[in-house]
Design an enzyme around this catalytic site. Structure first.
Site, PDB file in Angstrom:
ATOM      1  CE  LYS A  66      18.351  20.083  20.934  1.00 34.33           C
ATOM      2  NZ  LYS A  66      19.545  20.186  21.816  1.00 34.33           N
ATOM      3  CG  PHE A  82      25.826  26.869  25.596  1.00 32.42           C
ATOM      4  CD1 PHE A  82      24.491  26.886  25.204  1.00 32.42           C
ATOM      5  CD2 PHE A  82      26.118  26.625  26.933  1.00 32.42           C
ATOM      6  CE1 PHE A  82      23.466  26.680  26.110  1.00 32.42           C
ATOM      7  CE2 PHE A  82      25.094  26.406  27.856  1.00 32.42           C
ATOM      8  CZ  PHE A  82      23.765  26.440  27.442  1.00 32.42           C
ATOM      9  NE  ARG A 100      14.508  16.491  31.553  1.00 31.08           N
ATOM     10  CZ  ARG A 100      15.171  17.262  30.692  1.00 31.08           C
ATOM     11  NH1 ARG A 100      14.561  17.720  29.607  1.00 31.08           N
ATOM     12  NH2 ARG A 100      16.433  17.573  30.900  1.00 31.08           N
ATOM     13  CB  THR A 123      22.579  17.124  28.120  1.00 27.96           C
ATOM     14  OG1 THR A 123      21.364  17.449  28.801  1.00 27.96           O
ATOM     15  CG2 THR A 123      22.902  18.210  27.114  1.00 27.96           C
ATOM     16  CG  ASN A 181      21.628  17.240  22.594  1.00 32.46           C
ATOM     17  OD1 ASN A 181      20.785  17.771  21.870  1.00 32.46           O
ATOM     18  ND2 ASN A 181      21.862  17.651  23.823  1.00 32.46           N
ATOM     19  CG  HIS A 197      14.443  21.054  23.722  1.00 37.08           C
ATOM     20  ND1 HIS A 197      15.212  21.700  24.653  1.00 37.08           N
ATOM     21  CD2 HIS A 197      13.152  21.400  23.975  1.00 37.08           C
ATOM     22  CE1 HIS A 197      14.415  22.423  25.434  1.00 37.08           C
ATOM     23  NE2 HIS A 197      13.164  22.260  25.035  1.00 37.08           N
TER      24      HIS A 197
END
Length: 140
Positions: free
Chosen positions: A11, A59, A87, A93, A114, A117
């Site tokens: 991200k 959000f 994951r 998260t 964070n 993704h």
């Protein structure tokens, strides 16, 4: 064990801090292989489409703004049980809940910023991979 493909995204908060290499290394060290990768600057429209599943969440607009605020690195990963492994390496998260040594524990700034993704299922992985990549771009 099954050889799988999954989708991963680094991200804007992480690309801004030049963490692409460090995060990719963590993925590779976990046994995942990058078989497609590109750096993209997501438009607001692309962010709205990509995260459409969250459209009704409070959000959503903040997520769209954040994801279109800078470059991301989209990747296709391959490996044994790649979805679960990715994951696991990403961590929870919320970085404060993430296990030590996970990407989010090490690199995330907040629950919103964070750093990564990743697909949560085989169906989602297929959808997310085809959103960003054509079959010719995926070189296993």
């Amino acid at each position: 064990m099954a050889l799988e493909r999954t989708f991963s995204m680094i991200k804007p908060d992480a690309t801004r801090r030049n963490l692409t290499g460090a995060i990719t290394k963590m993925l590779e060290d976990a046994g995942l292989r990058v078989i497609a990768s590109k750096r993209v600057w997501m438009s607001k429209r692309e962010a709205e489409k990509f995260y459409a599943v969250h459209k009704e969440r409070p959000f959503f607009s903040e997520l769209v703004e954040f994801m279109s605020s800078g470059p991301t690195v989209v990747q296709v990963l391959e490996g044994e049980n790649a979805i679960a492994k990715n994951r696991e390496v990403m961590g929870a998260t919320n970085p404060s809940d993430a296990e030590e040594g996970t990407i989010r524990k090490v690199h995330a700034l907040s629950i919103g910023e964070n750093s990564v993704h990743g697909s949560d299922s085989a169906e989602t992985a297929k959808t997310e991979i085809t959103f960003w990549f054509s079959e010719i771009e995926i070189v296993g």
